[in-house]
Design a protein around this motif. Structure first.
Motif, mmCIF file in Angstrom:
data_model
loop_
_atom_site.group_PDB
_atom_site.id
_atom_site.type_symbol
_atom_site.label_atom_id
_atom_site.label_comp_id
_atom_site.label_asym_id
_atom_site.label_seq_id
_atom_site.Cartn_x
_atom_site.Cartn_y
_atom_site.Cartn_z
ATOM 1 N N ALA A 1 -46.594 -56.188 10.905
ATOM 2 C CA ALA A 1 -46.962 -55.055 11.757
ATOM 3 C C ALA A 1 -47.469 -53.879 10.919
ATOM 4 O O ALA A 1 -48.433 -53.213 11.297
ATOM 5 C CB ALA A 1 -45.768 -54.626 12.606
ATOM 6 N N ILE A 2 -46.836 -53.631 9.799
ATOM 7 C CA ILE A 2 -47.260 -52.532 8.930
ATOM 8 C C ILE A 2 -48.682 -52.775 8.433
ATOM 9 O O ILE A 2 -49.525 -51.877 8.441
ATOM 10 C CB ILE A 2 -46.266 -52.338 7.768
ATOM 11 C CG1 ILE A 2 -44.942 -51.782 8.319
ATOM 12 C CG2 ILE A 2 -46.833 -51.429 6.688
ATOM 13 C CD1 ILE A 2 -43.792 -51.807 7.331
ATOM 14 N N LYS A 3 -48.973 -53.997 8.023
ATOM 15 C CA LYS A 3 -50.329 -54.333 7.566
ATOM 16 C C LYS A 3 -51.340 -54.158 8.695
ATOM 17 O O LYS A 3 -52.423 -53.595 8.491
ATOM 18 C CB LYS A 3 -50.370 -55.770 7.040
ATOM 19 C CG LYS A 3 -49.670 -55.942 5.716
ATOM 20 C CD LYS A 3 -49.688 -57.388 5.262
ATOM 21 C CE LYS A 3 -48.861 -57.535 3.984
ATOM 22 N NZ LYS A 3 -48.760 -58.929 3.561
ATOM 23 N N GLN B 1 -55.110 -51.875 13.824
ATOM 24 C CA GLN B 1 -54.925 -52.842 14.904
ATOM 25 C C GLN B 1 -53.572 -52.571 15.567
ATOM 26 O O GLN B 1 -52.618 -53.323 15.422
ATOM 27 C CB GLN B 1 -55.010 -54.259 14.350
ATOM 28 C CG GLN B 1 -56.371 -54.570 13.766
ATOM 29 C CD GLN B 1 -56.472 -55.996 13.291
ATOM 30 O OE1 GLN B 1 -55.865 -56.896 13.859
ATOM 31 N NE2 GLN B 1 -57.249 -56.207 12.241
ATOM 32 N N PHE B 2 -53.534 -51.486 16.331
ATOM 33 C CA PHE B 2 -52.284 -50.973 16.866
ATOM 34 C C PHE B 2 -51.642 -51.904 17.888
ATOM 35 O O PHE B 2 -50.425 -52.037 17.928
ATOM 36 C CB PHE B 2 -52.493 -49.581 17.464
ATOM 37 C CG PHE B 2 -53.125 -48.620 16.496
ATOM 38 C CD1 PHE B 2 -52.536 -48.355 15.266
ATOM 39 C CD2 PHE B 2 -54.324 -47.998 16.793
ATOM 40 C CE1 PHE B 2 -53.114 -47.473 14.364
ATOM 41 C CE2 PHE B 2 -54.909 -47.113 15.894
ATOM 42 C CZ PHE B 2 -54.303 -46.865 14.678
ATOM 43 N N GLU B 3 -52.451 -52.537 18.728
ATOM 44 C CA GLU B 3 -51.891 -53.427 19.750
ATOM 45 C C GLU B 3 -51.246 -54.645 19.093
ATOM 46 O O GLU B 3 -50.151 -55.073 19.480
ATOM 47 C CB GLU B 3 -52.967 -53.850 20.752
ATOM 48 C CG GLU B 3 -52.427 -54.564 21.966
ATOM 49 C CD GLU B 3 -51.459 -53.717 22.796
ATOM 50 O OE1 GLU B 3 -50.502 -54.313 23.339
ATOM 51 O OE2 GLU B 3 -51.632 -52.491 22.912
ATOM 52 N N LEU B 4 -51.908 -55.226 18.091
ATOM 53 C CA LEU B 4 -51.324 -56.369 17.379
ATOM 54 C C LEU B 4 -50.077 -55.958 16.605
ATOM 55 O O LEU B 4 -49.096 -56.714 16.538
ATOM 56 C CB LEU B 4 -52.353 -56.995 16.436
ATOM 57 C CG LEU B 4 -53.527 -57.708 17.107
ATOM 58 C CD1 LEU B 4 -54.550 -58.163 16.076
ATOM 59 C CD2 LEU B 4 -53.038 -58.882 17.944
ATOM 60 N N ALA B 5 -50.113 -54.764 16.040
ATOM 61 C CA ALA B 5 -48.935 -54.259 15.331
ATOM 62 C C ALA B 5 -47.767 -54.117 16.309
ATOM 63 O O ALA B 5 -46.625 -54.474 15.986
ATOM 64 C CB ALA B 5 -49.239 -52.919 14.667
ATOM 65 N N LYS B 6 -48.051 -53.624 17.496
ATOM 66 C CA LYS B 6 -47.015 -53.463 18.517
ATOM 67 C C LYS B 6 -46.406 -54.812 18.896
ATOM 68 O O LYS B 6 -45.185 -54.940 19.029
ATOM 69 C CB LYS B 6 -47.617 -52.781 19.754
ATOM 70 C CG LYS B 6 -46.638 -52.577 20.877
ATOM 71 C CD LYS B 6 -47.336 -51.921 22.053
ATOM 72 C CE LYS B 6 -46.439 -51.887 23.256
ATOM 73 N NZ LYS B 6 -47.113 -51.316 24.420
ATOM 74 N N ILE B 7 -47.240 -55.823 19.046
ATOM 75 C CA ILE B 7 -46.749 -57.171 19.378
ATOM 76 C C ILE B 7 -45.849 -57.696 18.273
ATOM 77 O O ILE B 7 -44.768 -58.238 18.527
ATOM 78 C CB ILE B 7 -47.935 -58.127 19.644
ATOM 79 C CG1 ILE B 7 -48.644 -57.721 20.939
ATOM 80 C CG2 ILE B 7 -47.471 -59.580 19.702
ATOM 81 C CD1 ILE B 7 -49.986 -58.389 21.157
ATOM 82 N N SER B 8 -46.288 -57.524 17.036
ATOM 83 C CA SER B 8 -45.491 -57.985 15.897
ATOM 84 C C SER B 8 -44.157 -57.243 15.822
ATOM 85 O O SER B 8 -43.108 -57.847 15.544
ATOM 86 C CB SER B 8 -46.288 -57.800 14.602
ATOM 87 O OG SER B 8 -45.629 -58.401 13.531
#
Length: 181
Positions: free
Chosen positions: A9-11, A17-24
């Motif tokens: 998520a940090i990467k 890529q905030f939405e993907l970070a949120k999912i992670s």
């Protein structure tokens, strides 16, 4: 092989890529719930609207000179949320609508008639680059090429290095050439 969803998520966050970070982060929270992960999940939502502020706060949070930044981070999230609420109040007082509200109205109307009805009386507030590109696309497709071009010209700093800008300008050029024939 066990995934460290927080590191992923940090990467993703650093890449915008905030939405993907949120999912992670949500996956990390499912494995091991914590207040810190909840704060990061909320932070990803806020980052979509204020990426520059989010990157600054993110750098502060991961400052190696600080032992525990969780409290500071949570306070900063509260400040960003109150700023967003003030922004919403300002929108309401200005004869303006967000692009998301405009799109909701599109479900009930066609673009051209809706845009013409608000053209001189209401501002459309754009929060993301994607919204601006979508609006400009609608404008060009519906014969408002000059207005679409003005939206792009007014936002050139926002699009530095974005390949969609060249594609959109080519589309506008093609529309202009076809209208002259």
């Amino acid at each position: 092989m066990e995934q460290n969803y927080k590191e992923i998520a940090i990467k993703l966050f650093k890449q915008g890529q905030f939405e993907l970070a949120k999912i992670s982060l949500s996956m990390a929270y499912n494995k091991l719930p914590s207040d810190e992960l909840l704060a990061f999940i909320e932070f990803c939502d806020i980052a979509k609207d204020n990426p520059n502020d989010a990157f600054s706060l993110f750098a502060i949070y991961f400052d190696p000179a600080q032992d525990d930044n969780t409290q500071i981070f949570n306070e900063m999230i509260e400040i960003m949320q109150s700023s967003a609420q003030e922004s919403n109040m300002e929108i309401e007082s200005q004869n303006a609508i967000t692009y998301a509200d405009f799109k909701n109205l599109l479900n009930e109307n066609n673009f051209k008639s809706l845009f013409e009805s608000i053209l001189f009386s209401t501002k459309i507030i754009i929060m993301h680059k994607d919204e601006l590109f979508e609006l400009v696309n609608f404008l060009v497709d519906n014969g408002f090429t000059e207005i679409g071009l003005k939206y792009l010209e007014g936002s050139t700093k926002m699009f530095a290095g974005d390949e969609r800008l060249a594609i959109m300008l080519e589309k506008i050029k093609d529309k202009d050439e076809n209208s002259l024939k």
